[in-house]
Write an enzyme that holds these catalytic residues in place. Sequence first.
Site, PDB file in Angstrom:
ATOM      1  N   ASP A 186       5.260 -41.860 -19.608  1.00 20.82           N
ATOM      2  CA  ASP A 186       5.527 -40.664 -20.394  1.00 20.82           C
ATOM      3  C   ASP A 186       5.090 -40.982 -21.818  1.00 20.82           C
ATOM      4  OD1 ASP A 186       6.370 -39.052 -18.380  1.00 20.82           O
ATOM      5  OD2 ASP A 186       8.466 -38.917 -19.007  1.00 20.82           O
ATOM      6  N   ASP A 221      12.227 -25.785 -14.296  1.00 25.03           N
ATOM      7  CA  ASP A 221      11.240 -25.360 -15.309  1.00 25.03           C
ATOM      8  C   ASP A 221      10.373 -24.268 -14.717  1.00 25.03           C
ATOM      9  OD1 ASP A 221      12.022 -27.632 -16.669  1.00 25.03           O
ATOM     10  OD2 ASP A 221      10.225 -28.782 -16.131  1.00 25.03           O
ATOM     11  N   ASP A 277      10.777 -37.202 -28.925  1.00 23.74           N
ATOM     12  CA  ASP A 277       9.667 -36.744 -28.074  1.00 23.74           C
ATOM     13  C   ASP A 277       8.502 -36.174 -28.872  1.00 23.74           C
ATOM     14  OD1 ASP A 277      10.933 -37.482 -25.726  1.00 23.74           O
ATOM     15  OD2 ASP A 277      11.718 -35.492 -25.281  1.00 23.74           O
ATOM     16  N   GLU A 336       8.667 -44.390 -20.587  1.00 21.72           N
ATOM     17  CA  GLU A 336       8.497 -43.458 -21.704  1.00 21.72           C
ATOM     18  C   GLU A 336       8.620 -44.224 -23.016  1.00 21.72           C
ATOM     19  OE1 GLU A 336      10.220 -39.584 -21.491  1.00 21.72           O
ATOM     20  OE2 GLU A 336      10.753 -39.607 -23.616  1.00 21.72           O
ATOM     21  N   HIS A 388       9.963 -30.040 -13.738  1.00 18.33           N
ATOM     22  CA  HIS A 388      11.274 -30.073 -13.089  1.00 18.33           C
ATOM     23  C   HIS A 388      11.394 -28.794 -12.268  1.00 18.33           C
ATOM     24  CE1 HIS A 388      12.054 -32.234 -16.927  1.00 18.33           C
ATOM     25  NE2 HIS A 388      12.944 -32.936 -16.262  1.00 18.33           N
TER      26      HIS A 388
HETATM   27  C1  XLS Z   1      14.231 -37.065 -20.979  1.00 10.22           C
HETATM   28  C2  XLS Z   1      13.236 -37.447 -19.998  1.00 10.22           C
HETATM   29  C3  XLS Z   1      12.804 -36.331 -19.062  1.00 10.22           C
HETATM   30  C4  XLS Z   1      12.098 -36.917 -17.876  1.00 10.22           C
HETATM   31  C5  XLS Z   1      12.025 -36.001 -16.713  1.00 10.22           C
HETATM   32  O1  XLS Z   1      14.529 -37.785 -21.907  1.00 10.22           O
HETATM   33  O2  XLS Z   1      12.145 -38.006 -20.647  1.00 10.22           O
HETATM   34  O3  XLS Z   1      11.997 -35.431 -19.737  1.00 10.22           O
HETATM   35  O4  XLS Z   1      10.829 -37.360 -18.185  1.00 10.22           O
HETATM   36  O5  XLS Z   1      13.265 -35.581 -16.287  1.00 10.22           O
HETATM   37 NI    NI Z   2      10.314 -38.539 -19.825  1.00 10.20          NI
HETATM   38 NI    NI Z   3      12.576 -38.553 -23.045  1.00 13.33          NI
END
Ligand code: XLS
Ligand code: NI
Ligand code: NI
Length: 446
Positions: free
Chosen positions: A301, A109, A314, A273, A106
């Site tokens: 992701d 970041d 995560d 994701e 990001h």
């Molecule tokens: C959050 C998201 C974030 C995205 C990028 O839940 O997964 O990390 O991948 O902004």
């Molecule tokens: Ni993500």
């Molecule tokens: Ni996420």
Amino acid sequence: MSHFVGDKEFFPGIGKISYEGPDSDNPLAFKFYNPERRIGNKTMREHLRFSVAYWHSFCAGGTDPFGSPTLQHPWRGSDPMAAAAMKADACFEFATKTSMDYYCFHDIDAAPEGGTVEETERNLQLVTKMLKERQKESGVKLLWNTANMFSHPRYMNGAATNPDFHVVAYAASQVKAALESNVELGGANYVFWGGREGYFSLLNTDMKREQEHLARFLMLARDYGRKIGFTGTFLIEPKPMEPTKHQYDFDAATVIGFLKAWGLDQDFKLNIEANHATLANHPFAHELQVCADAGLLGSVDANRGDPHNGWDTDQFPTSIYDAVEAMMIILKYGGLGTGGLNFDAHLRRSSTDPEDLFLAHIGGMDTFALGLMIADELIREGKLDAFVQQRYASFDEGEGKDFEAGKLTLEDLRNYAVRRGAVQKRSGKQEMLENYLNQVIFRTRK
Ligand code: XLS
Ligand code: NI
Ligand code: NI
């Protein structure tokens, strides 16, 4: 070539992680990921396109809603631009040592947010220069970047969907700068994750208007990106909730409907994701298949959630079942194209040894490498495909075929039913297929 960039080594004592095979006792070695090994027509590294996430690995310090940081990154407390340089060095050292070909970030970041739009732009430009040098030195490439339009208090009511036009414009300034950074770095994709694009209460929300604003915003971003030479893929990352109670990009099916309704499906695909699938009450494979069927599978992701609570935990992926199913879908789709497998995952708060970051990524990479090998075997053996094909065989000839071709009327279907009489039961054989899957997964292999 040295395995770190810059003049300080951030992970001393850990060298380049090598493939030692499934019988190795060395925790800091790959058991299954053998980058140059060929599976079908590509090497493992070409199939898997692994990426490290800047935010989780080099920014987050192990805070949670109840606790302060447990990690002391060496750049904490330094001047923000000096810290940015150190973080970049650490990221490229880490990617090089783990044979990771890509990274993702990001804007904030990597580069500190300034007090004004112009200052923020300048910071990102400076950091982009640093990143470009390190990319050149290491060969590590940008899988995607994105603008963080959810952390700053100005975004508390949304970014592109904010009820205040001033905030929408502010968000646009960040996307503009992030796209410029992407083009400079030769990024393969650009991501939108709308963490605050949604609402908490319909009592204060004009949902229709907000979604129209989102579509307009994405069109402007696409047009600007294409204008300045971005040839990669725009990606939307669905998530049903968290931080917002209801997010507009709820799941893959919702996003695909939205993209098609606004004619955005030529430029945009989806970044799926695993943990977000869990939050939407879908299996990871379901979300991937929905995208594959629409021709809109963009990137992944790679992480995992916890089935027993409703958070985006995560965690690093470890489920072979999930990886096998995911890789079957990806292989049949013809690969990830410009996308990759980005570890949007962070260490548990109590995993505080520097080597833990390596162990976590080694585990995730081995999981997907093994998933790839097994998926390839399953596809080559062809039993699952043959079963599915045979299950639909009644559509391959006669009236079934005519129905698929649009040649029959509802009356024709009724007459067919009359002619055939009572329907014969045909087992779906789910347990047989599950047993077969286990047999293949647990087969001895090297
Ligand atoms: C959050 C998201 C974030 C995205 C990028 O839940 O997964 O990390 O991948 O902004
Ligand atoms: Ni993500
Ligand atoms: Ni996420």
